[in-house]
Motif scaffolding. Sequence first.
Motif, PDB file in Angstrom:
ATOM      1  N   THR A   5       0.732  -1.692   0.019  1.00  0.00           N
ATOM      2  CA  THR A   5       0.045   0.331   0.256  1.00  0.00           C
ATOM      3  C   THR A   5       0.940   1.544  -0.060  1.00  0.00           C
ATOM      4  OG1 THR A   5      -1.581  -1.372   1.460  1.00  0.00           O
ATOM      5  CG2 THR A   5      -2.185   1.014   1.109  1.00  0.00           C
ATOM      6  N   ARG A   6       2.287   0.969   0.748  1.00  0.00           N
ATOM      7  CA  ARG A   6       2.852   2.307   0.559  1.00  0.00           C
ATOM      8  C   ARG A   6       3.763   2.503  -1.148  1.00  0.00           C
ATOM      9  NH1 ARG A   6       6.457   1.355   5.930  1.00  0.00           N
ATOM     10  NH2 ARG A   6       4.679   1.478   7.974  1.00  0.00           N
ATOM     11  N   ILE A   7       3.831   1.897  -1.339  1.00  0.00           N
ATOM     12  CA  ILE A   7       4.587   1.946  -2.923  1.00  0.00           C
ATOM     13  C   ILE A   7       3.630   1.973  -3.434  1.00  0.00           C
ATOM     14  CG2 ILE A   7       5.006   0.018  -5.347  1.00  0.00           C
ATOM     15  CD1 ILE A   7       6.266  -1.565  -3.171  1.00  0.00           C
ATOM     16  N   LEU A   8       1.954   2.076  -3.448  1.00  0.00           N
ATOM     17  CA  LEU A   8       0.677   2.257  -4.626  1.00  0.00           C
ATOM     18  C   LEU A   8       0.675   4.139  -3.931  1.00  0.00           C
ATOM     19  CD1 LEU A   8      -1.648  -0.316  -4.580  1.00  0.00           C
ATOM     20  CD2 LEU A   8      -0.656   0.028  -6.630  1.00  0.00           C
TER      21      LEU A   8
END
Length: 53
Positions: A5-8
């Motif tokens: 989710t952080r990457i997205l």
Amino acid sequence: MTFSTRILASAFVLAAAALLALRSAAFAAARRSMVTVRSNQRRPAGNRSKTSD
């Protein structure tokens, strides 16, 4: 928040920033082209008046 989710989220922020940068660059290029067109239109008129005197 999971790792994916952080990457997205960071990818979304980077994409938004890139879109804003491209938009501002395109706007600046359009303004520059308008300025050159206006100056090119004015130059022949100025040259004609100087040569006719």
